[in-house]
Design an enzyme around this catalytic site. Sequence first.
Site, PDB file in Angstrom:
ATOM      1  CE  LYS A 111      18.832 -36.445  23.452  1.00  0.00           C
ATOM      2  NZ  LYS A 111      18.491 -35.800  24.867  1.00  0.00           N
ATOM      3  CE  LYS A 193      13.018 -39.784  24.447  1.00  0.00           C
ATOM      4  NZ  LYS A 193      12.256 -38.898  25.201  1.00  0.00           N
ATOM      5  CE  LYS A 196      12.483 -32.495  28.966  1.00  0.00           C
ATOM      6  NZ  LYS A 196      13.886 -32.948  28.834  1.00  0.00           N
TER       7      LYS A 196
HETATM    8  P1  ATP Z   1      15.360 -34.426  25.274  1.00  0.00           P
HETATM    9  O1  ATP Z   1      14.652 -34.522  24.170  1.00  0.00           O
HETATM   10  O2  ATP Z   1      15.859 -33.374  25.707  1.00  0.00           O
HETATM   11  O3  ATP Z   1      16.299 -35.732  25.849  1.00  0.00           O
HETATM   12  P2  ATP Z   1      13.299 -35.919  26.948  1.00  0.00           P
HETATM   13  O4  ATP Z   1      11.816 -35.456  26.661  1.00  0.00           O
HETATM   14  O5  ATP Z   1      13.722 -37.120  26.390  1.00  0.00           O
HETATM   15  O6  ATP Z   1      14.085 -34.564  26.651  1.00  0.00           O
HETATM   16  P3  ATP Z   1      14.478 -36.161  29.415  1.00  0.00           P
HETATM   17  O7  ATP Z   1      14.839 -35.068  30.209  1.00  0.00           O
HETATM   18  O8  ATP Z   1      15.504 -36.743  28.558  1.00  0.00           O
HETATM   19  O9  ATP Z   1      13.275 -35.892  28.284  1.00  0.00           O
HETATM   20  O10 ATP Z   1      13.889 -37.350  30.348  1.00  0.00           O
HETATM   21  C1  ATP Z   1      13.130 -37.062  31.564  1.00  0.00           C
HETATM   22  C2  ATP Z   1      12.414 -38.374  32.073  1.00  0.00           C
HETATM   23  O11 ATP Z   1      11.469 -38.470  31.238  1.00  0.00           O
HETATM   24  C3  ATP Z   1      13.265 -39.536  32.036  1.00  0.00           C
HETATM   25  O12 ATP Z   1      12.782 -40.344  33.130  1.00  0.00           O
HETATM   26  C4  ATP Z   1      12.726 -40.131  30.588  1.00  0.00           C
HETATM   27  O13 ATP Z   1      12.705 -41.712  30.791  1.00  0.00           O
HETATM   28  C5  ATP Z   1      11.267 -39.765  30.557  1.00  0.00           C
HETATM   29  N1  ATP Z   1      10.704 -39.668  29.059  1.00  0.00           N
HETATM   30  C6  ATP Z   1      10.928 -38.863  28.232  1.00  0.00           C
HETATM   31  N2  ATP Z   1      10.437 -39.112  27.193  1.00  0.00           N
HETATM   32  C7  ATP Z   1       9.545 -40.135  27.382  1.00  0.00           C
HETATM   33  C8  ATP Z   1       8.473 -40.565  26.676  1.00  0.00           C
HETATM   34  N3  ATP Z   1       8.313 -40.213  25.501  1.00  0.00           N
HETATM   35  N4  ATP Z   1       7.774 -41.504  27.446  1.00  0.00           N
HETATM   36  C9  ATP Z   1       7.937 -41.889  28.722  1.00  0.00           C
HETATM   37  N5  ATP Z   1       8.809 -41.174  29.485  1.00  0.00           N
HETATM   38  C10 ATP Z   1       9.515 -40.455  28.755  1.00  0.00           C
HETATM   39 MG    MG Z   2      15.800 -37.836  26.762  1.00  0.00          MG
END
Ligand code: ATP
Ligand code: MG
Length: 327
Positions: A111, A193, A196
Amino acid sequence: MKRILTGIQPSGSITLGNYIGAIKQMVNMQNDYETYIFIADMHAITVPQDPKELPNNIKNLLAIYLASGIDYKKNTIFLQSDNIYHANISWMLECLTPYGELSRMTQFKDKSKKNANFSAGLLTYPILMASDILIYDVDYVPTGQDQKQHVELTRDIAIRINKKYNEDVFKVPEPLITKGGAKIMDLQDPTKKMSKSSENQKGVIYLLDTEDTIRKKIGSAVTDSVGKVKYDIENQPGISNLITIYSVLTNKSIEEVEKEFENSNYGIFKKSVADVVVEELSKIQEKYNELVNSNKLEEILKNGKEKTTEIAKNKYEKLKSIIGLHI
Ligand code: ATP
Ligand code: MG
């Protein structure tokens, strides 16, 4: 009853990765554990957020939790910023954690690359997460593979502090990674991965995407020229990702999925993946639409705030006392 805690940042629209990595696990575990589920809004502001968008993202996430089957009567659901002790305790933990342990975290490296002016909070993020976890003396932290490193850091912090003060200040938690270690990858770049905060929305399935959009995104997911539905992350990362999605949503093993599509081309396989995703998400969307404007949401957060503030206050007082912040 063993205790668990888990949270998601309201940093954008919730994705299929969040659903598979986090939400689905919470739904499966809510009957057998004492569960704390939070909306990690203070984590979300480690990267720039629009103050007009953020309240909507918070509300939508809460409605998605409920629509996905998280029962507010069985779980303690709260908004992180409603509980002032999380950041206070985080500060104390920061002062007890070496800087070097933070700069090697994968999420920080990823990030911080995206914005040359990244905030100091992006670096200290894992300590706020340690605070979230350690306050509640949880046994397990259900999370996606991507957050495992932060839970490991949390364990190190707890072990170090217990040793330093020669007291069981914190319970040492364990990460609980989704069955099969599922990490859902970006459909357009399956080596990255699904997130969001991803810039390319075509590679990300959002829980509130329309059926048409979901089918288009899966239909145009990057594959390979091998031509076989086979789980091989190295050579077929795109197909392997679709196999994972199908496997988790149908409760079938990877081998069963490979067998089922042994004689299918990618077009047929992709259509089947889209069918199961659409089926799963349309049920959630229906409930979401009923819930998102209900006044239950505020009441749920109010209850969560009361309950968790009391628990966190005790932990805060305990830390103040052992560190020596008193007369
Ligand atoms: P950001 O990009 O803002 O970090 P994010 O999609 O990574 O958003 P988080 O809020 O950081 O989401 O994570 C929330 C939960 O979702 C955590 O438990 C994280 O491990 C899980 N998670 C996030 N992305 C994935 C993915 N691609 N596959 C499986 N689990 C995920
Ligand atoms: Mg995340």
